[in-house]
Write an enzyme that holds these catalytic residues in place. Sequence first.
Site, PDB file in Angstrom:
ATOM      1  N   ASP A  38     -23.178  20.079  11.306  1.00  0.00           N
ATOM      2  CA  ASP A  38     -23.254  19.920   9.862  1.00  0.00           C
ATOM      3  C   ASP A  38     -22.295  18.742   9.116  1.00  0.00           C
ATOM      4  O   ASP A  38     -22.476  17.803   9.672  1.00  0.00           O
ATOM      5  CB  ASP A  38     -22.897  21.442   8.839  1.00  0.00           C
ATOM      6  CG  ASP A  38     -23.706  22.669   8.774  1.00  0.00           C
ATOM      7  OD1 ASP A  38     -24.644  22.872   9.233  1.00  0.00           O
ATOM      8  OD2 ASP A  38     -23.531  23.380   8.299  1.00  0.00           O
ATOM      9  N   HIS A  93     -29.905  17.946  14.438  1.00  0.00           N
ATOM     10  CA  HIS A  93     -28.787  19.216  13.489  1.00  0.00           C
ATOM     11  C   HIS A  93     -29.573  20.961  14.122  1.00  0.00           C
ATOM     12  O   HIS A  93     -29.137  21.889  14.447  1.00  0.00           O
ATOM     13  CB  HIS A  93     -29.098  19.282  11.841  1.00  0.00           C
ATOM     14  CG  HIS A  93     -28.406  19.975  11.593  1.00  0.00           C
ATOM     15  ND1 HIS A  93     -29.496  20.577  10.911  1.00  0.00           N
ATOM     16  CD2 HIS A  93     -27.180  20.748  11.116  1.00  0.00           C
ATOM     17  CE1 HIS A  93     -27.900  21.664  10.382  1.00  0.00           C
ATOM     18  NE2 HIS A  93     -27.150  21.376  10.183  1.00  0.00           N
TER      19      HIS A  93
END
Length: 145
Positions: free
Chosen positions: A119, A73
């Site tokens: 996300d 991420h």
Amino acid sequence: MNPAHLLVLLAVCVSLLGAANIPPQSLNLYQFKNMIQCAGTQLCVAYVKYGCYCGPGGTGTPLDQLDRCCQTHDHCYDNAKKFGNCIPYFKTYEYTCNKPDLTCTDAKGSCARNVCDCDRAAAICFAAAPYNLANFGINKETHCQ
């Protein structure tokens, strides 16, 4: 005008000027929290101080699959920043949640879509990864080299 009213008006104006310098709350992180809840089982606060990469910053070797989700991420956000004036932590986006399915709906290639895709991938990764309580709140200086 009454001098007392003038002083109150002046105080309000000065307060508003000072408030203009306060950074905005990150709406993207709020959306990310909602994505995590849509896709997974843990509360988002369970990830804030997890492993070497979940939460602010990140160094060393990820401790497990969940920590690798956070590292990925972080790298995804780094790549999103390369697209012009894209600031992932403050970029809002459009998505739909049909538990546990998440769909990003902004235009492909846009900053909003890139951040949403980051996300979304992380939320799905979190949901699939085992949660090891021993990796929560670790000392990053000793465990993340």
